[in-house]
Design an enzyme around this catalytic site. Structure first.
Site, PDB file in Angstrom:
ATOM      1  N   ASN A  11     -46.054   7.133  86.360  1.00 50.08           N
ATOM      2  CA  ASN A  11     -46.055   5.522  86.099  1.00 50.08           C
ATOM      3  C   ASN A  11     -44.643   5.164  85.522  1.00 50.08           C
ATOM      4  OD1 ASN A  11     -47.303   3.102  84.831  1.00 50.08           O
ATOM      5  ND2 ASN A  11     -47.331   4.218  83.362  1.00 50.08           N
ATOM      6  N   LYS A  13     -44.522   2.093  84.831  1.00 47.57           N
ATOM      7  CA  LYS A  13     -44.376   0.813  83.781  1.00 47.57           C
ATOM      8  C   LYS A  13     -43.498  -0.185  84.701  1.00 47.57           C
ATOM      9  CE  LYS A  13     -45.799   4.317  80.631  1.00 47.57           C
ATOM     10  NZ  LYS A  13     -45.347   4.590  79.602  1.00 47.57           N
ATOM     11  N   HIS A  97     -54.537   2.732  80.436  1.00 46.34           N
ATOM     12  CA  HIS A  97     -53.653   2.973  79.876  1.00 46.34           C
ATOM     13  C   HIS A  97     -53.526   2.588  78.104  1.00 46.34           C
ATOM     14  CE1 HIS A  97     -49.468   3.600  78.849  1.00 46.34           C
ATOM     15  NE2 HIS A  97     -49.675   4.826  79.282  1.00 46.34           N
ATOM     16  N   GLU A  99     -51.287   1.740  76.912  1.00 43.83           N
ATOM     17  CA  GLU A  99     -49.919   0.432  76.738  1.00 43.83           C
ATOM     18  C   GLU A  99     -51.102  -0.611  76.757  1.00 43.83           C
ATOM     19  OE1 GLU A  99     -47.072   1.742  78.534  1.00 43.83           O
ATOM     20  OE2 GLU A  99     -46.529   3.108  76.745  1.00 43.83           O
ATOM     21  N   GLU A 169     -54.047  11.079  78.083  1.00 41.82           N
ATOM     22  CA  GLU A 169     -52.977  11.099  77.303  1.00 41.82           C
ATOM     23  C   GLU A 169     -52.833  10.385  75.093  1.00 41.82           C
ATOM     24  OE1 GLU A 169     -49.895   9.538  80.255  1.00 41.82           O
ATOM     25  OE2 GLU A 169     -51.045   7.836  79.731  1.00 41.82           O
ATOM     26  N   GLY A 175     -44.331   8.917  75.573  1.00 35.45           N
ATOM     27  CA  GLY A 175     -42.634   7.737  75.069  1.00 35.45           C
ATOM     28  C   GLY A 175     -42.236   8.303  74.126  1.00 35.45           C
ATOM     29  N   SER A 215     -44.446  12.780  77.367  1.00 38.71           N
ATOM     30  CA  SER A 215     -43.771  13.417  77.863  1.00 38.71           C
ATOM     31  C   SER A 215     -43.522  14.739  78.635  1.00 38.71           C
ATOM     32  CB  SER A 215     -43.376  13.708  75.970  1.00 38.71           C
ATOM     33  OG  SER A 215     -43.106  12.598  75.147  1.00 38.71           O
TER      34      SER A 215
HETATM   35  P1  PGA Z   1     -43.993   9.836  79.319  1.00 37.25           P
HETATM   36  O1  PGA Z   1     -45.573   8.077  79.133  1.00 37.25           O
HETATM   37  O2  PGA Z   1     -44.546  10.358  79.545  1.00 37.25           O
HETATM   38  O3  PGA Z   1     -42.981   8.785  78.839  1.00 37.25           O
HETATM   39  O4  PGA Z   1     -44.480   9.974  77.460  1.00 37.25           O
HETATM   40  C1  PGA Z   1     -46.570   8.728  79.809  1.00 37.25           C
HETATM   41  C2  PGA Z   1     -46.776   7.730  80.180  1.00 37.25           C
HETATM   42  O5  PGA Z   1     -47.654   6.775  79.206  1.00 37.25           O
HETATM   43  O6  PGA Z   1     -48.303   7.519  81.391  1.00 37.25           O
END
Ligand code: PGA
Length: 254
Positions: A11, A13, A97, A99, A169, A175, A215
């Site tokens: 992803n 983003k 997601h 976010e 997740e 992140g 992560s």
């Molecule tokens: P990350 O993000 O690997 O940077 O923790 C995962 C995601 O948001 O899909």
């Protein structure tokens, strides 16, 4: 990991201009040539979808969008339809997601509408769920996941559910550099599979692929992938560099 085919999805983003996306995909293609026992998926921003689609033609990489709107067309300024995603070359779409839930007001109900629309247009939904830190600390993880699964899948037929990829997740691991331990992730995945089983039966639950996200890096993927209910990963930060994402895609080798 049963005999479900692994999915490793990146992803991107809101990162990568079209030029940067091309550089990344070209490098990635070279690094994962010949890896054909994993479904490798990249999700660039909308503006880079068509250029990336062009570059991955005939390769082992598939294209996802990070979001869309459920109508096929219309006066919805700023939105992108499933038809547009198909024409841009997408076969997958990430839905709900954290976010999007946190910053753009998505709810289990809007997520449900998007999953139905994706299925109607033959896009594979990557349906994201996960608890926040406060919910985990208040021991609400399982009730939150149960609600997200049952409301997200409301009125979706069993033969459609088989096609959905679920991504677990935990919000506190996205992140932050804090991964759930292999055991914590397995426990949540096992619970999610049980929720699907309670709704649709064991046979369906056994074919649904459940990805872990939060992560994920090349140095922690192997421990996650040996867990019986973890079928792949949704990767954010580590998907922005070809070498680190390739290291995750090649989890069986490294
Ligand atoms: P990350 O993000 O690997 O940077 O923790 C995962 C995601 O948001 O899909």
């Amino acid at each position: 990991m049963a005999d479900r085919r692994p999915v490793i999805a990146g992803n991107w983003k809101m990162y990568k201009t079209s030029e940067e996306a091309l550089a990344l995909i070209d490098e990635l293609k070279g690094l994962i040539t010949g890896v054909d026992d994993v479904d490798t998926v990249v999700a660039p921003p909308f503006t880079a979808l068509t250029v990336v689609a062009d570059r991955i033609k005939g390769s082992n990489i598939q294209l996802a969008a990070q979001n869309f709107y459920w109508e096929s067309e219309g006066a919805y300024t700023g939105e992108i339809s499933p038809t547009m995603l198909l024409s841009a070359g997408c076969t997958y779409v990430i839905i709900g997601h954290s976010e999007r839930r946190q910053y753009f007001g998505e709810t289990n109900a809007t997520v449900n509408r998007k999953i139905k629309a994706a299925l109607a247009y033959k896009l594979v939904p990557i349906f994201c769920i996960g608890e926040s830190l406060e919910e985990r600390e208040a021991e609400k993880t399982f009730s939150v996941l149960d609600k997200q699964v049952s409301e997200g899948l409301e009125n979706i037929a069993a033969d459609d559910v088989e096609k959905i990829v679920i991504a677990y997740e935990p919000v506190w691991a996205i992140g932050t550099g804090k991964t759930a331990s292999d055991e914590q992730a397995q426990e949540a995945h096992h619970f999610i599979r049980k929720c699907v089983s309670d709704l649709y039966g064991k046979d369906i639950a056994n074919v649904v692929r459940i990805l872990y996200g939060g992560s994920v890096k090349s140095n922690n993927i192997a421990g996650l992938m040996v867990q019986p209910d973890i079928d792949g990963a949704l990767v954010g930060g580590a998907s922005l560099t070809a070498s680190s994402f390739a290291g995750i895609v090649k989890f069986k080798i490294s």
